[in-house]
Design a protein around this motif. Structure first.
Motif: not given
Length: 313
Positions: A226-246
């Motif tokens: 997500w940090a790389a996508l934000e830096a590239a101005g791509r906040k439109d990309v859907i990201v799903v993770g796994f763990d449940g971190s704060n």
């Protein structure tokens, strides 16, 4: 007074000789060994196990193996040398860990594994793990819905020596591959690392600028992506993770990462200590060595209830 003291010591020695468990004193030690606490998931495990051990009257020896099987073996030697009554372990490799756990068993110390399984049964006293396949399917179903059942996507896979990485990937694909309009254009391991995920995502994005989604084997890699996508101005990309971190909870609440799958790290570690305590006091292990704990989907609907790998009421 001396006679009474001798009688007390003799009685205590007799209890040990007959295999009768004595109550836990501060000198009774439980070793808690996990990967690096830089990952909040593993820190939550260590914190949960240590808190439960202290609550039950044990001394907690908290150690970190950094996913290094050789270091893990040395730490188990340390636990043996310190006379630990039990070991709670999130291991450093499904194959590489078997000999280390056997070494502890041979020394009379039971191991209670959490989070990651090993490729052997009858060596550990317990293997308490999240139902990674069930959780991955939950995450994949949400991912498919968010993607609208179509588009190019990327998968970030965890450490290849970790059984969980493969199980989660299979769970993802058993759902996503049913949708022919969802096309995986890149699949790379980022070894559970946020820094590595950032770097990999930058390269993947340059080669595949039309991606619509990223599904990640854990939250740490999801945060890096997500940090790389934000830096590239791509906040439109859907990201799903796994763990449940704060961290991912906060990102979901802020409209960044869309979802994650909660595995109850804190509760899992506490369960391991409770089972270790029962073993120490009775000499009996759990009815089943392998125990699965179901995962829960976390998205915008319930992210506010997530705190330290547990959902609050």
């Amino acid at each position: 007074m001396k006679i009474n003291r001798r009688l007390t010591l003799a009685a205590f020695a007799g209890m040990l000789a007959m295999g009768v468990a004595a109550p836990a004193y501060a000198a009774d030690l439980i070793a808690i060994i996990t990967p690096s606490h830089d990952n909040p998931f593993f820190k939550a495990e260590a914190d949960g196990a240590a808190a439960k051990a202290k609550e039950l009257g044990y001394e907690a020896l908290v150690l970190v193996h950094d996913d290094d099987a050789n270091k893990q073996s040395e730490l188990i030697d340390t636990a043996i040398g310190r006379g630990a009554k039990a070991i709670v372990l999130d291991n450093a490799g499904a194959d590489a860990t078997v000999a280390a756990v056997q070494k502890a068993k041979d020394a009379g110390i039971p191991s209670f594994l959490i989070d990651r399984e090993i490729n052997a049964t009858g060596v550990a006293a317990a293997q308490i793990v999240s139902n990674n396949y069930q959780g991955a399917q939950l995450g994949a179903q949400e991912f498919v819905k968010l993607m609208g059942e179509k588009g190019n996507y990327v998968e970030l896979v965890g450490k290849e020596s970790d059984t969980n990485a493969g199980i989660r990937s299979k769970g993802y694909h058993d759902v996503i591959d049913e949708y022919p309009d969802l096309k995986m254009v890149a699949q790379q391991s980022a070894n559970w690392s946020q820094t590595e995920a950032f770097s990999k995502m930058e390269s993947i994005l340059q080669a595949n600028p039309d991606i619509k989604g990223v599904i990640s084997g854990n939250d740490t890699m999801a945060m890096g992506a997500w940090a790389a996508l934000e830096a590239a101005g791509r906040k439109d990309v859907i990201v799903v993770g796994f763990d449940g971190s704060n961290d991912v909870r906060d990102s979901i609440k802020a409209g960044g990462i869309k979802a994650t799958v909660l595995q109850p790290a804190y509760a899992q570690a506490q369960m391991a200590v409770e089972q270790a305590d029962a073993w120490i006091k009775t000499g009996k292990g759990p009815a089943e060595e392998k125990q699965l704990m179901d995962c829960v989907l976390v998205n915008g609907d319930n992210a506010a209830k997530l705190e330290t790998f547990a959902l609050t009421n």
